[in-house]
Motif scaffolding. Structure first.
Motif, PDB file in Angstrom:
ATOM      1  N   ASP A  74      38.857  30.479  39.532  1.00 57.93           N
ATOM      2  CA  ASP A  74      37.496  30.744  39.071  1.00 57.93           C
ATOM      3  C   ASP A  74      36.540  29.797  39.791  1.00 57.93           C
ATOM      4  OD1 ASP A  74      35.252  31.553  37.669  1.00 57.93           O
ATOM      5  OD2 ASP A  74      35.703  30.303  35.926  1.00 57.93           O
ATOM      6  N   SER A  75      35.783  30.336  40.731  1.00 51.31           N
ATOM      7  CA  SER A  75      34.876  29.492  41.516  1.00 51.31           C
ATOM      8  C   SER A  75      33.724  28.956  40.676  1.00 51.31           C
ATOM      9  CB  SER A  75      34.328  30.284  42.714  1.00 51.31           C
ATOM     10  OG  SER A  75      33.618  31.433  42.274  1.00 51.31           O
ATOM     11  N   VAL A  79      41.123  38.178  40.880  1.00 51.80           N
ATOM     12  CA  VAL A  79      40.764  36.937  41.562  1.00 51.80           C
ATOM     13  C   VAL A  79      41.688  35.831  41.058  1.00 51.80           C
ATOM     14  CG1 VAL A  79      38.951  35.223  41.926  1.00 51.80           C
ATOM     15  CG2 VAL A  79      38.369  37.664  41.816  1.00 51.80           C
ATOM     16  N   TYR A 113      43.316  32.020  35.933  1.00 52.83           N
ATOM     17  CA  TYR A 113      43.163  30.589  36.182  1.00 52.83           C
ATOM     18  C   TYR A 113      43.655  29.764  35.006  1.00 52.83           C
ATOM     19  CZ  TYR A 113      38.756  30.941  33.475  1.00 52.83           C
ATOM     20  OH  TYR A 113      37.807  31.168  32.503  1.00 52.83           O
ATOM     21  N   LYS A 149      39.903  37.261  36.297  1.00 55.00           N
ATOM     22  CA  LYS A 149      40.157  36.000  36.980  1.00 55.00           C
ATOM     23  C   LYS A 149      41.364  35.327  36.328  1.00 55.00           C
ATOM     24  CE  LYS A 149      35.276  35.231  38.096  1.00 55.00           C
ATOM     25  NZ  LYS A 149      34.107  34.325  37.913  1.00 55.00           N
ATOM     26  N   THR A 205      42.369  43.530  37.204  1.00 52.29           N
ATOM     27  CA  THR A 205      41.121  42.834  37.502  1.00 52.29           C
ATOM     28  C   THR A 205      41.014  41.539  36.703  1.00 52.29           C
ATOM     29  OG1 THR A 205      38.730  43.160  37.679  1.00 52.29           O
ATOM     30  CG2 THR A 205      39.819  44.093  35.741  1.00 52.29           C
TER      31      THR A 205
END
Length: 289
Positions: free
Chosen positions: A266-267, A263, A239, A237, A235
């Motif tokens: 990172d939005s 993910v 980036y 993020k 799990t």
């Protein structure tokens, strides 16, 4: 430790066992009475050139190692300013094996040596209990290579992660990590390899330059991957990294072997990764799912 070459020996063992609170600092100019240090030159070499107790060694749990970091080691213990190489052996080898410890490994050049399967660093249950855990260890500002593997279907990796403890946050930042090399049939090389995990959170895995290795000749069935993850509970993020697939018949920047909640990017901060498929004579993927 002064510049020079040192064999890994510890009371009859062919490896050095790190002790809690006893840090290792390399790069001191020989003859300077420890008054002059140039750690960035990394001229202090720790090697395991002639291991005698590695016959049944296997990655990830029982490799032939140059340095062992046991679970008692806390983050007031540093390894800084060395070149560290794994053994050349007919079993599996690594330069550093971390087994539950929380050291700070910084400013080193680390290579996995030449063996059946090889890794620069193996982290076993390494990380904090949260992203901001003040007690966690760190792998920061190192150059890490998997070395070379030497048999058919072998694997070499710069950094291997194995985790049975739930919810760890490994702190790995500002490193250059490459998979190493191999030349045998259907061999595989990885920059970062996570095969077994337990909800490992990769939020603190940032700002690294990661590449698969070099397979030459790049024969049918060989693979090179920058980041390979094959655990469905992974799990967080991922980036801020630059990721390249390396060179082989089949290459991938990132290869996710199973579905997982990780993910990529990172939005919230609009921060991603630079991902490249690599150099291939068959298939190449930026991200392979």
């Amino acid at each position: 430790v002064e510049d020079g070459t040192y064999e890994a020996e510890d009371f009859g063992q062919n490896f050095i066992t790190l002790s809690v609170g006893v840090s290792l600092y390399g790069g001191y100019t020989a003859g300077s009475s420890f008054a002059t240090r140039n750690a960035s030159a990394r001229l202090t070499l720790i090697q395991n050139s002639a291991p005698t107790v590695c016959g049944a060694s296997a990655i990830p749990l029982t490799p032939c190692k140059t340095i062992l970091v046991p679970g008692t080691v806390t983050n007031n213990t540093f390894i800084d300013g060395f070149r560290i190489t794994g053994a050349s052996t007919s079993s599996d080898s690594t330069a550093i094996s971390i087994v539950g410890g929380k050291p700070i490994i910084s400013n080193n050049t680390i290579s996995g040596g030449s063996s059946n399967n090889a890794a620069g660093i193996i982290i076993n249950n390494f990380g904090g209990s949260s992203a901001g855990d003040a007690s966690q260890g760190a792998i920061v500002n190192n150059t890490i290579s998997g070395g070379s593997c030497t048999v058919a279907n072998c694997i070499t990796a710069g950094l291997v992660s194995y985790s049975t403890t739930a919810g760890l946050f490994p702190y790995v930042q500002i490193n250059t990590i490459t998979g190493g090399s191999c030349a045998t049939a259907t061999c595989k090389t990885y920059g970062f390899y996570l095969g077994t995990g337990n909800s490992v959170d990769l939020n603190n895995f940032r700002y690294n330059t990661i590449s698969g290795g070099t397979v030459s000749p790049a024969s049918t069935g060989t693979e090179s991957t920058g980041i390979y993850i094959n655990d469905g509970s992974t799990t967080g993020k991922l980036y801020g990294n630059t990721i390249n697939g390396g060179t082989a018949a089949n290459t991938s920047g990132i290869y996710l072997g199973v579905s997982m909640p990780l993910v990529i990017g990172d939005s919230a901060t609009k921060t991603g990764n630079a991902i490249f498929g690599g150099t291939s004579n068959s298939t190449s993927y930026g991200v392979r799912l």
